[in-house]
Design an enzyme around this catalytic site. Structure first.
Site, PDB file in Angstrom:
ATOM      1  N   ASN A 119       0.962  -1.222   0.073  1.00 25.71           N
ATOM      2  CA  ASN A 119       0.104  -0.040  -0.075  1.00 25.71           C
ATOM      3  C   ASN A 119       0.849   1.099  -0.116  1.00 25.71           C
ATOM      4  OD1 ASN A 119       0.824   0.031   2.559  1.00 25.71           O
ATOM      5  ND2 ASN A 119      -0.945   0.544   3.575  1.00 25.71           N
ATOM      6  N   PHE A 145       2.731   2.619   2.150  1.00 20.10           N
ATOM      7  CA  PHE A 145       2.826   3.344   3.349  1.00 20.10           C
ATOM      8  C   PHE A 145       4.420   3.699   3.765  1.00 20.10           C
ATOM      9  CE2 PHE A 145       2.904   3.584   8.192  1.00 20.10           C
ATOM     10  CZ  PHE A 145       2.574   4.820   8.432  1.00 20.10           C
ATOM     11  N   THR A 146       5.301   2.714   4.121  1.00 18.83           N
ATOM     12  CA  THR A 146       6.641   2.760   4.097  1.00 18.83           C
ATOM     13  C   THR A 146       7.372   2.473   2.730  1.00 18.83           C
ATOM     14  OG1 THR A 146       6.787   1.120   5.243  1.00 18.83           O
ATOM     15  CG2 THR A 146       6.744   3.056   6.507  1.00 18.83           C
ATOM     16  N   ASP A 152      -4.118  -2.971   0.090  1.00 16.55           N
ATOM     17  CA  ASP A 152      -3.884  -3.007   1.566  1.00 16.55           C
ATOM     18  C   ASP A 152      -4.113  -4.198   2.122  1.00 16.55           C
ATOM     19  OD1 ASP A 152      -4.294  -2.325   4.427  1.00 16.55           O
ATOM     20  OD2 ASP A 152      -4.270  -0.215   3.935  1.00 16.55           O
ATOM     21  N   ASN A 165      -6.113 -12.425   6.300  1.00 16.01           N
ATOM     22  CA  ASN A 165      -6.319 -12.348   5.018  1.00 16.01           C
ATOM     23  C   ASN A 165      -5.329 -13.300   4.200  1.00 16.01           C
ATOM     24  OD1 ASN A 165      -8.565 -10.677   4.806  1.00 16.01           O
ATOM     25  ND2 ASN A 165      -7.587  -9.038   4.924  1.00 16.01           N
ATOM     26  N   LYS A 215      -4.818 -20.946   3.127  1.00 17.45           N
ATOM     27  CA  LYS A 215      -5.649 -22.275   3.306  1.00 17.45           C
ATOM     28  C   LYS A 215      -6.625 -22.381   1.909  1.00 17.45           C
ATOM     29  CE  LYS A 215     -10.035 -23.194   5.788  1.00 17.45           C
ATOM     30  NZ  LYS A 215     -11.047 -22.659   6.586  1.00 17.45           N
ATOM     31  N   TYR A 242       2.630  -2.478  17.678  1.00 19.23           N
ATOM     32  CA  TYR A 242       3.327  -3.416  16.996  1.00 19.23           C
ATOM     33  C   TYR A 242       3.724  -4.851  17.671  1.00 19.23           C
ATOM     34  CZ  TYR A 242       7.638  -4.611  14.049  1.00 19.23           C
ATOM     35  OH  TYR A 242       8.667  -5.115  13.091  1.00 19.23           O
ATOM     36  N   THR A 278      17.592  -5.527  11.605  1.00 21.17           N
ATOM     37  CA  THR A 278      18.090  -5.999  10.041  1.00 21.17           C
ATOM     38  C   THR A 278      18.215  -4.414   9.429  1.00 21.17           C
ATOM     39  OG1 THR A 278      17.199  -8.346   9.933  1.00 21.17           O
ATOM     40  CG2 THR A 278      18.079  -7.188   7.860  1.00 21.17           C
ATOM     41  N   ARG A 304      14.574   4.155  12.127  1.00 24.55           N
ATOM     42  CA  ARG A 304      15.574   3.315  12.607  1.00 24.55           C
ATOM     43  C   ARG A 304      17.136   3.815  12.906  1.00 24.55           C
ATOM     44  NH1 ARG A 304      12.885  -1.980   9.968  1.00 24.55           N
ATOM     45  NH2 ARG A 304      12.623  -0.591   8.326  1.00 24.55           N
TER      46      ARG A 304
HETATM   47  P1  NAD Z   1       9.271  -1.457   5.771  1.00 24.65           P
HETATM   48  O1  NAD Z   1       8.632  -0.703   6.465  1.00 24.65           O
HETATM   49  O2  NAD Z   1      10.428  -1.042   4.856  1.00 24.65           O
HETATM   50  O3  NAD Z   1       8.359  -2.414   5.077  1.00 24.65           O
HETATM   51  C1  NAD Z   1       7.124  -2.626   5.258  1.00 24.65           C
HETATM   52  C2  NAD Z   1       6.326  -2.660   3.912  1.00 24.65           C
HETATM   53  O4  NAD Z   1       4.984  -2.991   4.190  1.00 24.65           O
HETATM   54  C3  NAD Z   1       6.213  -1.407   3.083  1.00 24.65           C
HETATM   55  O5  NAD Z   1       6.441  -1.447   1.954  1.00 24.65           O
HETATM   56  C4  NAD Z   1       4.922  -0.723   3.525  1.00 24.65           C
HETATM   57  O6  NAD Z   1       4.489   0.061   2.522  1.00 24.65           O
HETATM   58  C5  NAD Z   1       4.117  -2.023   3.400  1.00 24.65           C
HETATM   59  N1  NAD Z   1       2.804  -2.017   4.466  1.00 24.65           N
HETATM   60  C6  NAD Z   1       2.564  -1.434   5.445  1.00 24.65           C
HETATM   61  N2  NAD Z   1       1.322  -1.545   5.912  1.00 24.65           N
HETATM   62  C7  NAD Z   1       0.824  -2.123   4.915  1.00 24.65           C
HETATM   63  C8  NAD Z   1      -0.656  -2.433   4.574  1.00 24.65           C
HETATM   64  N3  NAD Z   1      -1.511  -2.277   5.255  1.00 24.65           N
HETATM   65  N4  NAD Z   1      -0.891  -3.143   3.315  1.00 24.65           N
HETATM   66  C9  NAD Z   1      -0.006  -3.274   2.452  1.00 24.65           C
HETATM   67  N5  NAD Z   1       1.240  -3.022   2.602  1.00 24.65           N
HETATM   68  C10 NAD Z   1       1.843  -2.327   3.786  1.00 24.65           C
HETATM   69  O7  NAD Z   1      10.076  -2.466   6.799  1.00 24.65           O
HETATM   70  P2  NAD Z   1      11.054  -3.843   6.808  1.00 24.65           P
HETATM   71  O8  NAD Z   1      12.159  -3.600   7.501  1.00 24.65           O
HETATM   72  O9  NAD Z   1      11.299  -3.919   5.391  1.00 24.65           O
HETATM   73  O10 NAD Z   1      10.185  -4.825   7.461  1.00 24.65           O
HETATM   74  C11 NAD Z   1       9.630  -5.966   6.657  1.00 24.65           C
HETATM   75  C12 NAD Z   1       8.726  -6.789   7.562  1.00 24.65           C
HETATM   76  O11 NAD Z   1       9.918  -7.511   8.574  1.00 24.65           O
HETATM   77  C13 NAD Z   1       7.934  -5.926   8.436  1.00 24.65           C
HETATM   78  O12 NAD Z   1       6.527  -6.812   8.638  1.00 24.65           O
HETATM   79  C14 NAD Z   1       8.445  -6.039   9.740  1.00 24.65           C
HETATM   80  O13 NAD Z   1       7.757  -6.041  11.033  1.00 24.65           O
HETATM   81  C15 NAD Z   1       9.529  -7.208   9.755  1.00 24.65           C
HETATM   82  N6  NAD Z   1      10.716  -7.039  10.541  1.00 24.65           N
HETATM   83  C16 NAD Z   1      11.882  -6.249  10.116  1.00 24.65           C
HETATM   84  C17 NAD Z   1      12.747  -6.101  11.095  1.00 24.65           C
HETATM   85  C18 NAD Z   1      13.903  -5.291  10.598  1.00 24.65           C
HETATM   86  O14 NAD Z   1      14.899  -5.209  11.475  1.00 24.65           O
HETATM   87  N7  NAD Z   1      13.983  -4.834   9.346  1.00 24.65           N
HETATM   88  C19 NAD Z   1      12.641  -6.585  12.369  1.00 24.65           C
HETATM   89  C20 NAD Z   1      11.531  -7.468  12.807  1.00 24.65           C
HETATM   90  C21 NAD Z   1      10.450  -7.850  11.868  1.00 24.65           C
HETATM   91  N1  UDP Z   2      17.973   4.875  18.850  1.00 23.30           N
HETATM   92  C1  UDP Z   2      18.850   6.053  18.983  1.00 23.30           C
HETATM   93  N2  UDP Z   2      18.826   7.096  18.163  1.00 23.30           N
HETATM   94  C2  UDP Z   2      18.058   6.986  16.874  1.00 23.30           C
HETATM   95  C3  UDP Z   2      17.120   5.763  16.709  1.00 23.30           C
HETATM   96  C4  UDP Z   2      17.107   4.931  17.757  1.00 23.30           C
HETATM   97  O1  UDP Z   2      19.498   5.986  19.994  1.00 23.30           O
HETATM   98  O2  UDP Z   2      18.082   8.048  16.217  1.00 23.30           O
HETATM   99  C5  UDP Z   2      17.926   3.714  19.721  1.00 23.30           C
HETATM  100  C6  UDP Z   2      16.484   3.325  20.074  1.00 23.30           C
HETATM  101  O3  UDP Z   2      16.313   4.160  21.311  1.00 23.30           O
HETATM  102  C7  UDP Z   2      16.839   1.908  20.353  1.00 23.30           C
HETATM  103  C8  UDP Z   2      17.828   1.327  19.246  1.00 23.30           C
HETATM  104  O4  UDP Z   2      18.332   2.699  18.807  1.00 23.30           O
HETATM  105  O5  UDP Z   2      17.365   1.725  21.756  1.00 23.30           O
HETATM  106  C9  UDP Z   2      17.238   0.734  18.012  1.00 23.30           C
HETATM  107  O6  UDP Z   2      16.244   1.567  17.734  1.00 23.30           O
HETATM  108  P1  UDP Z   2      15.369   1.229  16.432  1.00 23.30           P
HETATM  109  O7  UDP Z   2      14.290   2.043  16.394  1.00 23.30           O
HETATM  110  O8  UDP Z   2      16.356   1.241  15.177  1.00 23.30           O
HETATM  111  O9  UDP Z   2      14.804  -0.451  16.516  1.00 23.30           O
HETATM  112  P2  UDP Z   2      14.246  -1.153  17.896  1.00 23.30           P
HETATM  113  O10 UDP Z   2      14.029  -0.171  19.004  1.00 23.30           O
HETATM  114  O11 UDP Z   2      13.019  -1.235  17.374  1.00 23.30           O
HETATM  115  O12 UDP Z   2      15.146  -2.501  17.793  1.00 23.30           O
END
Ligand code: NAD
Ligand code: UDP
Length: 310
Positions: free
Chosen positions: A32, A34-35, A56, A97, A103, A143, A173, A184
């Site tokens: 969608n 969003f990010t 979405d 969904n 399924k 979340y 990641t 992040r």
């Molecule tokens: P991201 O925000 O870049 O990707 C999320 C994607 O989902 C975006 O493209 C966004 O537009 C889409 N999206 C959000 N809401 C939606 C909706 N309602 N319908 C359709 N699309 C939607 O973040 P990412 O780091 O690429 O994360 C991808 C997935 O991995 C997420 O589910 C996240 O929770 C999970 N994850 C990532 C990390 C990380 O460190 N990167 C850690 C733990 C879990």
């Molecule tokens: N953090 C920080 N400065 C920033 C962004 C994040 O010090 O500009 C810290 C945040 O408080 C957390 C850690 O970095 O302790 C990781 O944050 P992030 O949002 O990347 O991921 P998450 O907290 O979901 O692991």
């Protein structure tokens, strides 16, 4: 195979689509925006095996597919707290969904869960058997609890409807294609260092995280999907743990920036420590991360330089 990737235009999703196309699959990328950004997948549009669908996950959808990777959900605290009710809907209704579709068409489905299911962990490092310490009414709950409920749904569909599920719990990641304003920590620090702005350290920076480079993560995610033995949950991450202050110092040194580090208030419920126990992944996927923080930063900094025109 025909593979649906929800959240496919996001940071991880776009790299996943690219890999799956490279393996010769047909990929449906649903997002969608969003990010996620169309730009993240624009280089894939010419590939006749690739299709981009603006949709979405909260609203039902139907496709004939063999695999579903469910990544749709904002992952950065800034973005998932922007509209917390929508975040819960995305996690929970999105999972329903996706599972309903799996399924109906008999697809195997993988959930991108998170280390946030462990909350502010009292067990260190975190094994999959740890049940977590989440504040159910805090700012991160939309979340954390959304993702926990999605895991519940995955296991209930598995038990009740024999849906072929996989669940990975992803630890922090990073890599190219994160947004400059993602929020992040890795992207924030790199962008601030490149712009010569102060690095915003939340709290005193003694909290820890373990940072995984996206290539390692994607390899483990695909291996999880394509093995037949283990449903999960499986922790995926890099067990090398750093304080956030160490990360700030490493980024400053890598970017050769004169920026300063300033302390800002620590957000509520910010986990004090995080490090995956990856013994299950090592055993069942024959996997461990290969790219350590310095090399991962070396791969990521040029992307942000180009993005910012520096
Ligand atoms: P991201 O925000 O870049 O990707 C999320 C994607 O989902 C975006 O493209 C966004 O537009 C889409 N999206 C959000 N809401 C939606 C909706 N309602 N319908 C359709 N699309 C939607 O973040 P990412 O780091 O690429 O994360 C991808 C997935 O991995 C997420 O589910 C996240 O929770 C999970 N994850 C990532 C990390 C990380 O460190 N990167 C850690 C733990 C879990
Ligand atoms: N953090 C920080 N400065 C920033 C962004 C994040 O010090 O500009 C810290 C945040 O408080 C957390 C850690 O970095 O302790 C990781 O944050 P992030 O949002 O990347 O991921 P998450 O907290 O979901 O692991």
């Amino acid at each position: 195979m025909v593979i649906l990737v929800t959240g496919g235009a996001g940071f991880l999703g776009s790299h996943l689509c690219e890999r799956l196309l490279g393996q010769g699959h047909e990929v449906l990328c649903l997002d969608n925006f969003f990010t996620g950004r169309r730009k993240n997948v624009s280089h894939l549009m010419a590939n006749s095996n690739f299709e981009l669908i603006r949709h979405d996950v909260v609203d039902p959808f139907k496709f004939e597919v063999d695999r579903i990777y469910n990544l749709a959900c904002p992952a950065s605290p800034v973005h998932y707290q922007y509209n917390p009710i929508k975040t819960v809907k995305t996690s929970v209704m999105g999972a329903i969904n996706c599972l309903g579709l799996a399924k109906r068409v008999g697809a195997r489905i993988l959930q991108a869960s998170t280390s946030e299911v462990y909350g502010d962990p009292e067990v260190h490092p975190q094994p999959e058997s740890y049940r977590g310490n989440v504040n159910p009414i805090g700012l991160r709950a939309c979340y954390d609890e959304g993702k926990r409920c999605a895991e519940t749904l995955f296991f209930d569909y598995h038990r009740e409807n024999k849906v072929d599920v996989r669940v990975v719990r992803i630890f922090n990641t990073y890599g190219p294609r994160m947004l400059a304003d993602d929020g992040r920590v890795v992207s924030n620090f790199i962008v601030q260092a490149l712009k010569g702005e102060d690095l915003t350290l939340y709290g005193n920076g003694s909290q820890t995280r373990s940072f995984c480079y996206m290539d390692d993560l994607l390899e483990a995610m695909i291996r999880t999907m394509e093995q037949d033995q283990t449903v999960g949950p499986i922790n995926i991450g890099n067990p090398n743990e750093f304080t956030i202050r160490q990360l700030a110092e490493t980024v400053l040194q890598k970017v050769q920036s004169n920026s300063s580090i300033i302390e800002m208030p620590l957000p509520a419920d910010d986990p004090t420590q995080r490090k995956p126990d990856i013994s299950l992944a090592q055993k069942v996927l024959d996997w461990e991360p290969k790219i350590q923080l310095e090399e991962g930063l070396d791969n990521t900094i040029p992307y942000f330089k180009e993005l910012l025109g520096i």
